[in-house]
Design a protein around this motif. Structure first.
Motif, PDB file in Angstrom:
ATOM      1  N   SER A 257       0.804  -1.213   0.000  1.00 26.43           N
ATOM      2  CA  SER A 257       0.000   0.000   0.000  1.00 26.43           C
ATOM      3  C   SER A 257       0.835   1.259   0.000  1.00 26.43           C
ATOM      4  O   SER A 257       0.344   2.300  -0.408  1.00 26.43           O
ATOM      5  CB  SER A 257      -0.988  -0.003   1.157  1.00 26.43           C
ATOM      6  N   HIS A 258       2.099   1.218   0.440  1.00 27.51           N
ATOM      7  CA  HIS A 258       2.853   2.421   0.128  1.00 27.51           C
ATOM      8  C   HIS A 258       3.118   2.511  -1.368  1.00 27.51           C
ATOM      9  O   HIS A 258       2.802   3.529  -1.971  1.00 27.51           O
ATOM     10  CB  HIS A 258       4.154   2.610   0.916  1.00 27.51           C
ATOM     11  N   PRO A 259       3.676   1.475  -2.009  1.00 28.51           N
ATOM     12  CA  PRO A 259       3.801   1.564  -3.468  1.00 28.51           C
ATOM     13  C   PRO A 259       2.475   1.916  -4.139  1.00 28.51           C
ATOM     14  O   PRO A 259       2.441   2.639  -5.132  1.00 28.51           O
ATOM     15  CB  PRO A 259       4.260   0.169  -3.865  1.00 28.51           C
ATOM     16  N   GLY A 306       7.780   0.982   6.031  1.00 31.08           N
ATOM     17  CA  GLY A 306       7.824   1.082   7.491  1.00 31.08           C
ATOM     18  C   GLY A 306       7.464   2.446   8.036  1.00 31.08           C
ATOM     19  O   GLY A 306       7.222   2.588   9.230  1.00 31.08           O
ATOM     20  N   HIS A 307       7.392   3.485   7.165  1.00 28.64           N
ATOM     21  CA  HIS A 307       7.044   4.799   7.718  1.00 28.64           C
ATOM     22  C   HIS A 307       5.575   4.874   8.137  1.00 28.64           C
ATOM     23  O   HIS A 307       5.156   5.855   8.713  1.00 28.64           O
ATOM     24  CB  HIS A 307       7.427   5.947   6.777  1.00 28.64           C
ATOM     25  N   HIS A 308       4.811   3.841   7.818  1.00 29.83           N
ATOM     26  CA  HIS A 308       3.448   3.792   8.335  1.00 29.83           C
ATOM     27  C   HIS A 308       3.396   3.117   9.705  1.00 29.83           C
ATOM     28  O   HIS A 308       2.338   2.974  10.290  1.00 29.83           O
ATOM     29  CB  HIS A 308       2.536   3.036   7.365  1.00 29.83           C
ATOM     30  N   MET A 309       4.554   2.660  10.162  1.00 33.78           N
ATOM     31  CA  MET A 309       4.558   1.790  11.343  1.00 33.78           C
ATOM     32  C   MET A 309       5.509   2.282  12.422  1.00 33.78           C
ATOM     33  O   MET A 309       5.943   1.503  13.266  1.00 33.78           O
ATOM     34  CB  MET A 309       4.937   0.371  10.905  1.00 33.78           C
TER      35      MET A 309
HETATM   36 CU    CU Z   1       3.742   5.455   2.624  1.00 39.96          CU
END
Ligand code: CU
Ligand code: HEM
Lengths: 544, 215
Positions: A257-259, A306-309
């Protein structure tokens, strides 16, 4: 990128892809990429309206600090369905499935995509996924958020998570099939003389997007399938009580979901390059940088999930690495913005509607991207994670960036698709209304988020009300802005002035064929002899 | 655009050569998506394998590695017959295509048959995660997790084989109707790629599931 076409601009008969057949069956069984694009246009417009209605309800609820319009449970369902519909059923397919489908073969001088039947299949798969989502609404909705975080989604939620999961799983395959078709088409179907570095940047952007679709979508598909299996069979892959790890789901989910956020923005960036080159009448400055930055985004985009976490159980060292990588992914985006600005510099800019949207995109995407850097900064994100600051960030990019690009594309290629011009004054007016409405809706959310308003709550302290009132007022203006094009574009289909093959005087193979194009696009395969956007040479197909 | 409408070269292609390369790239791209899909499962598997090594070994020991080894051999043979079918198709030997394709289905059928026996055995011994699971172990939950992966991964693999049966059966019919020629055998070749891919997945599944406890 025009050509020495031995070709024929008009096939004389007046026959085009729209008049090639009239019955319902001629549409539902078509393998013409242009007709499939229209099918997608209709479907995603429907989903946009549905997703929009959910947003309207959310905004009305948030007008007052108390939860007076809907219950907490219903509110959870509203924002979940809003996110699901807008992301999986509108934004991910939007530009690729409509304009990519319509334009990629024409821009590269081909008669169709590599696999026309697969293309049609992708629309059916999409439709089936969509029907599941309708079924979810009938079954009482779903309340996990579009992110499906476990163990809430897998163990605790009492809503129709299984049905939703299957719907999203199925829809994923439509984007895999589209991406596959684009990759293969761009590799193998280019006209003679159309080398990689003569391709329009729209094609490069779609190439990068398609790579992400191919590599990322299967991962999210399987993760969501695991959630489904966990619910149905009571197994414990993400259930801590059974030894499973819920955070593993977050890793798998964000790996896609980041991509996926780049699936939503890259095509818009491709549109930007086309619009800016045309309305500044210049070759895009630093063409190859812009082309490669798309690939860089596709690659780096896979390394930052990982920036979502930052606030999950992820280790602090992993967090630091993801933070640094996140800063890096902003570089190729910035390369694009600077190159577009440099293209405008000294260009003879004209302010037609598509260019208005391009300006809108530039400003709003820049704000969205820069606030992304705030969020990517490990320390700061701990403060603003899961607040309206994040909500504002991604709406600036997805609504301010991606939808501005979508609307720009819609206006730019509308005459090509339907052979009619729309009323310019109305169009320009609505682009301004949309820009104002958008900013009024989402800018206050940065402020209220920074002050501590968490996302996904429908009750909030009184002192935040002013921001929400502003936001709801903005949303009303935005809704009016979006309603205008619906009216005047449909009107133009009947009453609009007839468009010639090249109403914008633009470069590019699509402007050398009639509007609307014929079923096989070209009577004679074109031969390309010049760079993209070579506005120093005379424009073909111009009929004034 | 010479053979624009001769049925073998589809309208969007200029010639048979372009069509062939395109179809090839399409198939490889598809297989890449498959790699990513199984890859995500393997990654999740690997994560828990390192988290719960003891339980993984215990779970593995309940599996019958002889049956697994037998099935591995069967699948490798089926890859061989598939390759022979492709070879026959290249030379337009209609009878041979049909024979080798049917052999491939039979071998695949044996594999699935053994899988059914194994699954049934797991039911009997209460090794099916969810509602029918009990082992006598301090790590019962984690062993159950192992079996979740066992069923999901081998299940997804078996599903791919079943889809393969459908495709190969279609090819048999096409070959019977004499659809293939030296110029046109791409469907057989592409199915071959698919089938080999499915085999390779098993080549990884076998040691990861059956052999890890027996080092
Ligand atoms: Cu992202
Ligand atoms: C310029 C590069 C970008 C950077 C550095 C960036 C950074 C971030 C970060 C760090 C977060 C996590 C915030 C948090 O949850 O605390 C985030 C969230 C988000 N971003 Fe971005 N972003 C960028 C571009 C984009 C783009 C292009 C899109 C979409 C088209 C996007 C959509 C989102 C979404 C949807 C979320 C929230 C997901 C959720 O939790 O529901 N971002 N971004």
């Amino acid at each position: 990128m025009s050509t020495t076409v031995e070709a024929s601009h008009h096939s004389g008969t007046g026959e085009n892809y729209l008049t090639a057949g009239y019955g319902l069956k001629s549409w539902l069984m078509t393998t013409d990429h242009k007709r499939i694009a229209i099918l997608y246009l209709l479907s995603i417009s429907l989903f946009f309206v549905i997703g929009g209605l959910f947003a309207v309800l959310i905004r009305i609820e948030l007008l007052t600090p108390a939860g007076d319009l809907v219950s907490a449970d219903s509110y959870n369902k509203l924002f979940t369905l809003h996110g699901l519909v807008m992301i999986f059923f509108f934004l991910v397919p939007s530009i690729p499935a409509v304009f990519g489908n319509f334009l990629i073969p024409i821009m590269i001088g081909a008669r169709d995509l590599a696999f026309p039947k697969v293309n049609l299949a992708s629309w059916y798969v999409f439709t089936i996924g969509g029907l599941f989502t309708f079924a979810v609404v009938l079954a009482g909705g779903v309340d996990t958020g579009w992110t499906f975080y476990t163990p809430y989604s897998s163990t605790y939620s009492k809503t129709a998570v299984g049905l939703t999961a299957i719907g999203v799983f199925i829809t994923g395959f439509s984007s895999i099939l589209t991406g596959l078709n684009f990759v293969v088409t761009i590799h193998k179907m280019r006209a003679p003389g159309l080398t990689w570095f003569r391709l329009p940047l729209f094609i490069w952007a779609h190439y990068a997007t398609s790579l992400i679709m191919l590599l990322g979508t299967p991962v999210v598909a399987i993760s969501i399938l695991l959630v489904f299996l966990e619910r149905v069979f009571g197994i414990g892959i993400f259930d801590p009580a059974l030894g499973g790890d819920p955070v593993l789901f977050q890793h798998l989910f964000w790996f896609y979901s980041h991509p996926a956020v780049y699936i939503m923005i890259l095509p818009s960036m491709g549109v930007m390059s086309e619009l800016i080159a045309c309305f500044c009448r210049k070759r895009i400055f630093g063409y190859s940088f812009v082309a490669f930055s798309s690939l860089a985004i596709a690659v780096l985009g896979f390394l930052v999930w990982g920036h979502h976490m930052f606030t999950s159980s992820q280790s602090i060292y992993a967090g630091m690495v993801f933070s640094i990588l996140t800063m890096m992914v902003a570089i190729p985006s910035a390369v694009k913005v600077f190159n577009w600005a440099a293209t405008m510099y000294g260009g003879s800019i004209s302010y037609e509607t598509p260019m208005m949207y391009a300006f809108g995109f530039l400003g709003l995407f820049t704000i969205g991207g820069l606030t992304g850097l705030f969020l990517g900064a490990l320390g700061l994100d701990v403060h603003v994670h899961d607040t309206y600051f994040v909500v504002a960030h991604f709406h600036y990019i997805m609504v301010g960036g991606a939808i501005m690009g979508y609307l720009g594309a819609l206006h730019f290629w509308w005459p090509k698709m339907f052979g009619r011009l729309y009323p310019e004054a109305w169009a320009k007016l609505s682009s301004i209304v949309i820009f104002i409405g958008f900013n009024l809706t989402f800018f206050p959310q940065f402020l209220v988020g920074y002050l501590g308003m968490p996302r996904r709550y429908h009750v909030y302290p009184d002192e935040f009300q002013i921001f929400h009132v502003l936001s709801t007022a903005g949303a009303s203006i935005l809704a009016i802005g979006y309603a205008f094009p619906v009216v005047y574009l449909i009107w133009s289909l009947v009453r609009g002035e007839k468009a010639g093959p090249n109403p914008w005087n633009a470069k590019g193979l699509e402007w050398t064929v009639p509007s609307p194009p014929t079923t096989f696009n070209f009577d004679e395969t074109p031969v390309v002899t010049e760079e993209a956007y070579d506005y120093s040479r005379p424009v073909e197909g111009k009929v004034v | 655009m010479s053979n624009f409408h001769d049925g073998v070269v589809a309208h969007q292609f200029d010639d048979a050569e372009q069509q062939k390369e395109t179809v090839n790239l399409g198939m490889w791209s598809f297989l890449i998506t498959e790699v990513m899909m199984f890859g995500a499962l393997f990654a999740a598997y690997g994560f828990y394998r390192f988290k719960y090594p003891q339980a993984w070994i215990e779970g593995s020991n309940y599996l019958d590695y002889l049956l697994g080894a037998f099935n591995t051999a069967v699948l490798i043979c089926s890859s061989l017959t598939m390759a022979m079918a492709v070879h026959a198709a290249q030379h337009a030997k209609r009878k041979q295509i049909i024979v080798f394709l049917i052999l491939t289905i039979i071998l695949g059928g044996v594999f699935i048959g053994v899988k059914v026996v194994e699954y049934a055995d797991k039911f009997e011994h209460h090794l099916v995660p969810g509602h029918n699971f009990s082992v006598d172990s301090p790590f019962a939950n984690q062993v159950e997790l192992f079996y979740s992966f066992y069923f999901i991964m081998t299940g997804l693999h078996a599903l791919h084989m079943l889809i393969g049966f459908g495709i190969i059966a279609t090819l048999v019919v096409m070959a019977y109707r004499n659809r293939f020629s030296e110029a046109y055998y791409a469907p057989v070749e592409m199915t071959g790629l698919y089938w080999h891919f499915v085999d390779i997945v098993w080549i990884f599944l076998f040691p990861f599931l059956y052999l890890i406890g027996r080092g």
